[in-house]
Design a protein around this motif. Structure first.
Motif, PDB file in Angstrom:
ATOM      1  N   GLU A 101       0.828   4.068  -2.895  1.00 41.22           N
ATOM      2  CA  GLU A 101       0.513   5.461  -2.569  1.00 41.22           C
ATOM      3  C   GLU A 101       1.635   6.413  -2.974  1.00 41.22           C
ATOM      4  N   HIS A 102       2.889   5.910  -2.962  1.00 38.98           N
ATOM      5  CA  HIS A 102       4.040   6.772  -3.273  1.00 38.98           C
ATOM      6  C   HIS A 102       4.760   6.291  -4.529  1.00 38.98           C
ATOM      7  N   LYS A 103       3.990   5.771  -5.474  1.00 35.26           N
ATOM      8  CA  LYS A 103       4.610   5.190  -6.661  1.00 35.26           C
ATOM      9  C   LYS A 103       5.380   6.223  -7.472  1.00 35.26           C
TER      10      LYS A 103
ATOM     11  N   GLU B  91       0.821  -1.206   0.000  1.00 33.56           N
ATOM     12  CA  GLU B  91       0.000   0.000   0.000  1.00 33.56           C
ATOM     13  C   GLU B  91       0.857   1.260   0.000  1.00 33.56           C
ATOM     14  N   PHE B  92       1.967   1.203   0.773  1.00 34.63           N
ATOM     15  CA  PHE B  92       2.881   2.352   0.822  1.00 34.63           C
ATOM     16  C   PHE B  92       3.501   2.600  -0.550  1.00 34.63           C
TER      17      PHE B  92
END
Length: 255
Positions: free
Chosen positions: A223-225, A219-220
């Motif tokens: 979200e910060h792709k 998920e991290f």
């Protein structure tokens, strides 16, 4: 003797004018008809249209004066495609005691569509019953196999689910008890309420369940792709530049 000759002559004349059915409805003819009937498809769709009887239609209170209003409902339309002049179609179902017979002249260039109707011939809005259709296709008089069965197709028509409009289903339209048209047997309101309550509890529990470390990591990353992509490019470029610098220094040392 002369009468006997006339009788023989008469039989010969009529005999030559009559071709045995078996000689016309032969293997080749049957094979051709089987290929043609194999292209016939049957389906249903939900259509929205005005009620035939508008006598009980009441327009909304906020409707502007002078605007014409029609009450509409949802009906089930049966579609039979790829019928040709060699076919006759018999249609019946296991709920309403009505049978229909169609030939090519009843179609629109081979396409036949009709609305589900009750025993009185009235179109059924928001059908409340699961209905099994039997569509039998016979050879027409245009063939040498008139009346012989070519194919039988079965079609299940769904019923309207009255619970689909209940408040909890507004947020759970994907749950099977909330689908608008269904084919499973009717359930009591008590069973429906209990199943909905259980489903809501399960969904809330799944939302509250903590994620595993790898799920949190993914998920991290998602979200910060953007940052990961840019950072990766910088690393690749920086790494390439460092490698090039080292190679150049080594070549100079060799020289």
């Amino acid at each position: 003797m002369s009468k006997f000759k006339y009788l023989i002559l008469t039989l010969l004349i009529f005999g030559f004018g009559i071709t045995p059915v078996g000689a016309i409805c032969n293997y080749e003819e049957q094979a051709r008809l089987n290929r043609e009937v194999g292209n016939v498809t049957v389906s249903y769709e939900i259509v929205t249209q005005p009620y035939a009887d508008q006598s009980g239609c009441y327009p909304p209170e906020d409707l502007e004066e002078g605007i014409e209003y029609q009450c509409k409902g949802e009906f089930i339309q049966i579609n039979i495609l790829n019928i040709n002049e060699n076919m006759v179609v018999n249609v019946e179902n296991d709920y309403y005691d009505r049978e229909y017979r169609y030939d090519y002249s009843d179609t629109d260039n081979g396409s036949l569509s009709f609305i589900l109707t009750n025993d009185d011939g009235v179109e059924v809005a928001y059908n409340e019953n699961v209905i099994e259709y039997t569509i039998e296709i016979l050879a027409s008089s245009e063939t040498g196999c008139e009346g012989s069965g070519l194919r039988t197709i079965y079609l299940t028509v769904p019923r309207y689910n009255v619970y689909s409009n209940v408040a909890p289903c507004d947020e759970m339209s994907d749950y099977y008890l909330c689908e608008k048209y269904v084919t499973y047997p009717e359930v009591t309101y008590e069973d429906f309420s209990q199943s909905i309550a259980n489903e809501i509890a399960e969904r809330e529990e799944e939302e509250e369940e903590p994620l595993a470390w790898y799920e949190r990591l993914w998920e991290f990353v998602v979200e910060h792709k953007t940052a990961f992509i840019v950072g990766g490019i910088i690393i690749v470029v920086a790494g390439g530049g460092t490698a090039a610098y080292i190679i150049i220094r080594r070549r100079r040392d060799i020289v």
